[in-house]
Design an enzyme around this catalytic site. Structure first.
Site, short mmCIF file in Angstrom:
data_model
loop_
_atom_site.label_atom_id
_atom_site.label_comp_id
_atom_site.label_asym_id
_atom_site.label_seq_id
_atom_site.Cartn_x
_atom_site.Cartn_y
_atom_site.Cartn_z
N ASP A 215 47.94 33.37 10.18
CA ASP A 215 46.63 32.79 9.82
C ASP A 215 46.50 31.36 10.34
OD1 ASP A 215 45.91 35.08 8.53
OD2 ASP A 215 46.00 34.26 6.50
N GLU A 241 41.99 39.01 15.57
CA GLU A 241 42.51 37.88 16.36
C GLU A 241 41.67 37.70 17.62
OE1 GLU A 241 43.18 40.82 16.84
OE2 GLU A 241 44.43 41.18 18.57
N1 GTP Z 1 47.73 36.81 10.19
C1 GTP Z 1 46.69 37.57 10.46
N2 GTP Z 1 46.84 38.66 11.26
C2 GTP Z 1 45.75 39.41 11.55
C3 GTP Z 1 44.50 39.11 11.05
N3 GTP Z 1 43.62 40.02 11.53
C4 GTP Z 1 44.33 40.87 12.29
N4 GTP Z 1 45.62 40.50 12.34
C5 GTP Z 1 46.73 41.14 13.02
O1 GTP Z 1 46.59 40.97 14.42
C6 GTP Z 1 47.42 41.93 15.05
C7 GTP Z 1 46.77 42.40 16.29
O2 GTP Z 1 47.69 43.22 16.94
P1 GTP Z 1 47.39 44.10 18.23
O3 GTP Z 1 45.95 44.57 18.20
O4 GTP Z 1 48.44 45.13 18.31
O5 GTP Z 1 47.46 43.09 19.40
P2 GTP Z 1 48.57 42.05 19.87
O6 GTP Z 1 49.82 42.15 19.09
O7 GTP Z 1 47.90 40.72 19.82
O8 GTP Z 1 48.84 42.48 21.32
P3 GTP Z 1 48.00 42.15 22.63
O9 GTP Z 1 46.54 42.21 22.23
O10 GTP Z 1 48.38 43.22 23.61
O11 GTP Z 1 48.38 40.80 23.08
C8 GTP Z 1 47.63 43.06 14.02
O12 GTP Z 1 48.98 43.06 13.65
C9 GTP Z 1 46.78 42.65 12.85
O13 GTP Z 1 47.37 42.97 11.61
C10 GTP Z 1 44.37 37.95 10.21
O14 GTP Z 1 43.30 37.60 9.71
N5 GTP Z 1 45.48 37.22 9.95
#
Ligand code: GTP
Length: 322
Positions: A215, A241
């Protein structure tokens, strides 16, 4: 004048005095002839100081000026009422020639006071104005409640438009703005660009440092985006993200430059952790310039595809949409 009942007579001045609404009566010479108890309590000025004088202004204003009843006695010329109560008065719907007004009196009470006041003419049998009656009510509580309600409505409106974690605008607002900006670009033939920013390997950051630290990374990225956006740009949290920056009046070349600046600055950030370690992260960015005839979904989809292309090129880079 008297009212009679089984017990005898009640004089008109006693009725005025017993009226719990602050009431003032003046004659055609602007002299105070009634200043009831409620008025004395409200203004802090006793009737003995007012009856027979033309000092009614003193209870309300620092300098001599007419009160509403004085303007009624003078014929209630609307332009004159407007001079003293601009935007704060209207004609009574009940009594011809009467006015109602609401105003703030800073010298009343500890923190000032809102008063609702009405003034109506008193006429003789021939319809000539021989005086005026004014009533005053303290409506400060109502005003404060209305202000609090307005502030809370504004706060809720704000919350419904923003993302709680980062404070950036939310997806719902993005679609609204995007529609509006596309319509504007179309109408005026102006350029419009958009970029989608996606945090690289964010799952790994969460897994390694925990969700709360994840976060922190998102909050830091949002702060950087805010610092980089120009006056007419607007930034949104588009998903977990993912972020979007909407760039009106901006062609692809400038949008690419801005995207590169955001990418490079973010890559240079180190978020310190308690154990002397630091988190660093990168972003992949897709940039798309709006094409005439293109709708908002297609524009976003092209920028999204450019983000995928950036991920395939190894991440931490900017790609211009096809
Ligand atoms: N800490 C946190 N994590 C989040 C939030 N929203 C989404 N995520 C996490 O963001 C991560 C996104 O992962 P992926 O879509 O697999 O993408 P990535 O790991 O960034 O991989 P690439 O996109 O290929 O670089 C997931 O593990 C979600 O749980 C949030 O508000 N806070």
């Amino acid at each position: 004048m008297y009212l009679t009942n089984s017990g005898g007579q009640i004089s008109l001045s006693r009725i005025f005095d017993g009226n719990p609404v602050a009431t003032i009566v003046i004659d055609s010479e602007h002299r105070v002839i009634h200043w009831n108890r409620a008025c004395a309590v409200m203004t802090g000025v006793p009737a003995s100081e007012m009856i027979g004088s033309r000092d009614q202004w003193r209870a309300f204003y620092p300098d001599p000026r007419p009160i509403l009843a004085d303007l009624i006695v003078d014929g209630a010329v609307e332009s004159k009422v407007d001079t003293f109560y601009h935007g704060k008065f209207h004609r009574s719907e009940l009594i011809e020639g009467a006015y109602e007004a609401e105003d703030f009196f800073p010298a009343f009470g500890d923190h000032g006071c809102w008063l609702f006041f009405t003034a109506a003419p008193i006429c003789d049998d021939q319809g000539r104005v021989i005086g005026a009656i004014e009533t005053l009510q303290n409506v400060t509580e109502r005003h404060r409640a209305e202000e609090a309600l307005r502030a809370s409505e504004e706060r809720y409106r704000e919350l419904s438009r923003t993302d709680a974690l980062t404070g950036l605008l939310n997806t719902r607002t993005l679609w609204e703005h995007l529609l509006h900006e596309i319509a504007r670009a179309k109408r005026y033939g102006r350029p419009l660009s958009l970029m989608v920013l996606d945090c690289d390997d964010f799952k790994a950051i969460n897994d390694r440092f925990g969700h709360l630290e994840g976060d922190r990374v998102l909050i830091e990225l949002a702060a950087l985006i805010r610092a980089c956006e120009r006056g007419s740009d607007s930034a949104y949290r588009y998903g977990g993200e993912e972020f979007v920056i909407l760039l009106p009046e901006t062609a692809a070349t400038s949008a690419m430059q801005l995207a590169e600046r955001v990418r490079a600055r973010f890559a240079g950030i180190r978020l310190p952790l308690a154990d002397a370690e630091a988190i660093s992260a990168t972003i992949s960015i897709g940039v798309a310039e709006w094409r005439p005839g293109e709708d908002e979904q297609t524009l976003i989809r092209r920028a999204d595809e450019a983000v995928y292309a950036a991920k395939h090129r190894g991440k931490n880079c900017v790609v211009l949409a096809e």
